[in-house]
Design a protein around this motif. Sequence first.
Motif, PDB file in Angstrom:
ATOM      1  N   TYR A 516       0.888  -1.280   0.030  1.00  0.00           N
ATOM      2  CA  TYR A 516      -0.009  -0.135   0.284  1.00  0.00           C
ATOM      3  C   TYR A 516       1.027   1.291  -0.001  1.00  0.00           C
ATOM      4  N   GLY A 517       1.323   1.902  -1.112  1.00  0.00           N
ATOM      5  CA  GLY A 517       2.312   2.663  -1.227  1.00  0.00           C
ATOM      6  C   GLY A 517       3.611   2.336  -0.779  1.00  0.00           C
ATOM      7  N   ASN A 518       4.197   2.936   0.150  1.00  0.00           N
ATOM      8  CA  ASN A 518       5.597   2.409   0.716  1.00  0.00           C
ATOM      9  C   ASN A 518       5.228   1.567   1.777  1.00  0.00           C
ATOM     10  N   GLN A 519       4.320   1.279   2.073  1.00  0.00           N
ATOM     11  CA  GLN A 519       3.942   0.379   3.182  1.00  0.00           C
ATOM     12  C   GLN A 519       3.766  -1.213   2.797  1.00  0.00           C
ATOM     13  N   VAL A 520       4.464  -2.017   3.108  1.00  0.00           N
ATOM     14  CA  VAL A 520       4.616  -3.409   2.536  1.00  0.00           C
ATOM     15  C   VAL A 520       4.206  -4.528   3.800  1.00  0.00           C
ATOM     16  N   HIS A 521       3.373  -5.226   3.437  1.00  0.00           N
ATOM     17  CA  HIS A 521       3.251  -6.406   4.487  1.00  0.00           C
ATOM     18  C   HIS A 521       3.558  -7.768   3.877  1.00  0.00           C
ATOM     19  N   VAL A 522       4.358  -8.490   4.518  1.00  0.00           N
ATOM     20  CA  VAL A 522       5.033  -9.605   4.144  1.00  0.00           C
ATOM     21  C   VAL A 522       4.601 -10.735   5.154  1.00  0.00           C
ATOM     22  N   ASN A 523       3.407 -11.647   4.833  1.00  0.00           N
ATOM     23  CA  ASN A 523       3.087 -12.464   6.104  1.00  0.00           C
ATOM     24  C   ASN A 523       2.826 -11.674   7.332  1.00  0.00           C
ATOM     25  N   ALA A 524       3.334 -11.581   8.479  1.00  0.00           N
ATOM     26  CA  ALA A 524       2.901 -10.659   9.628  1.00  0.00           C
ATOM     27  C   ALA A 524       3.915  -9.726   9.854  1.00  0.00           C
ATOM     28  N   THR A 525       4.899  -9.752   8.736  1.00  0.00           N
ATOM     29  CA  THR A 525       5.820  -8.609   9.114  1.00  0.00           C
ATOM     30  C   THR A 525       5.488  -7.313   8.509  1.00  0.00           C
ATOM     31  N   ARG A 526       5.658  -6.100   8.926  1.00  0.00           N
ATOM     32  CA  ARG A 526       5.324  -5.044   8.331  1.00  0.00           C
ATOM     33  C   ARG A 526       6.707  -4.286   7.886  1.00  0.00           C
ATOM     34  N   LEU A 527       6.726  -3.717   6.892  1.00  0.00           N
ATOM     35  CA  LEU A 527       7.999  -3.066   6.338  1.00  0.00           C
ATOM     36  C   LEU A 527       7.749  -1.821   5.638  1.00  0.00           C
ATOM     37  N   THR A 528       8.673  -0.862   5.794  1.00  0.00           N
ATOM     38  CA  THR A 528       8.487   0.509   4.795  1.00  0.00           C
ATOM     39  C   THR A 528       9.349   0.527   3.679  1.00  0.00           C
TER      40      THR A 528
END
Length: 617
Positions: A516-528
């Motif tokens: 979602y834009g620069n927000q990335v969710h990989v399984n249960a991990t949240r990244l920017t």
Amino acid sequence: MITTLLVANRGEIACRIVRTCREAGIRTVAVHSDADENALHARVADTAVRLPGAAPAETYLRGDLIVKAALATGADAVHPGYGFLSENADFARAVLDAGLTWIGPSPEAIEAMASKTRAKELMGLAPLDAADVTQADLPVLVKAAAGGGGRGMRIVRRLEELSTALEGARAEAASAFGDGEVFVEPYLEHGRHVEVQILADTHGTVWPLGTRDCSLQRRHQKVIEEAPAPGLSEGLAEELRTLAVRAARSVSYVGAGTVEFLVADGRAHFLEMNTRLQVEHPVTEEVFGLDLVAEQLRIAEGRALPKDPPRARGHAIEARLYAEDPARDWTPQTGTLHRLAVPAGVRLDTGYSDGDTIGVHYDPMLAKVVAHAPTRAEALRKLAGALDSAVIHGPATNRDLLVRSLRHEEFTGARMDTGFYARHLAALTSPAPDPYAPLAAALADAHGRSRFGGWRNLPSRPQVKRYEMAGEEHEVHYTHTRDGLTAEGVRIVHAGARVVVLEVDGVQRRFEVSAYGNQVHVNATRLTALPRFADPTAHLAPGSLLAPMPGTVVRIAEGLTEGAPVQAGQPLIWLEAMKMQHQISAPAAGTLTALPVTAGQQVEPGTLLAVVEEPSS
């Protein structure tokens, strides 16, 4: 008979009340602030009424506007939910004076018990006089006389901190409950918070519906609750039930309420009686097979409870999912909740749906997740597993903390107390993210960007992408070849825009990726995803203090001016967000060289609040 009910609340509890009313065939009216115009509770009710002319944080405290809305929509009853005006006797009286049915106890019972100071006097206890507190009395707890939810509370361990704690607690209580009265009581360091659910009708029947343990708390607000409270002797459990019934009968209580205790060294210490439904009521519902809101409605209609309550079955545990960062002093988070889904088999009570915005004006609780099972161990495993595999896309949450708490040996062994997070927070929030999540995010992004292109017939340099994960920067490298994408140390089995499969040491691992834009969710991990260019805040002077969240500057330390010396840890500025005050303190001793904000100013995340310059070495 009640035909139309106005819910004088918002969020999760308003949605939960609407759900029961719909099942009972009762029409519902929601009220909302301007900030909540598109909130879920306003969408699910049959009718929604805007409460005009008040700031968002004050809207649900305007009893006059709420009664007016009830009369205008033809409602014949009002349910206050919890928080806001739920323990306000004047509001209850105004509802009754308007000819409406009040879903709750009498105004007289609220007046007797809703003020914690008066409740203690009724139970033969007395709070400390703040003016008489000495070093020997410490630690003490400054506590709001009205309301709850951890607002208006401060632990005081040093006598010189008492006046500041009193001032801050009064301001927070006045903002949250419209009542700035506070009191002081001894603070027991290692007690357990245990409570008894009460249900009483107008015919003299009082049910004590078992016990609940609510010891895991942050900022004096409950995080994990369960029923029944584990590890109590039958004698102590019976004493708690007896005291709870006595408290209810002492004020001719009617409806649902909760009597709270601190249990230490096998003894029960009365805390307060909450004259309303509690946030944690679902665990009691699950254990007793009841709908407490439905019971409240029946009681308000004059119906009698059976002589004996239903028998308890099994064990239930509830976890409160908050949009907050526990590792950063529980800082509330805002933004879009893109997706919230939990596995089947657990109960989800929420005031949000996918795409809703988490704002700055109210409590950051997203949902309550509840598991029921025949035994405590099974309920713990069920809830931890459900949270671990839940899909939560949006701002940072306390999900990882909840999972680790539920699996912590002190909690699984029922040896917890209210100091649990004071002891274990650092370990529970230590980063343990998936080390392959950044690579999966980069490969998914690369697939999306290369769908309309191909490989190049030349040696290709590795592509580089950077991500922030758990407060740390991670750089990943991958290469486009004629055979597809490659990365060092793993075999890329599949790389799609939504699903990436990696083989690591011979084991295939599947990653589901959502961006979602620069927000990335990989399984249960949240990244920017980090930009290619330099951080725009890199030019800030050392010692710059930035707003950690959007909010309002409600107070600046008295006498604080540019050029003043400050000490490490000295409180400088107080921000209010989501009905809580957050203290901004000096990170080190030095000189205040900039103070660009003023009291009353609205600030966004990253706004410069102050600069503390340390002396040169």
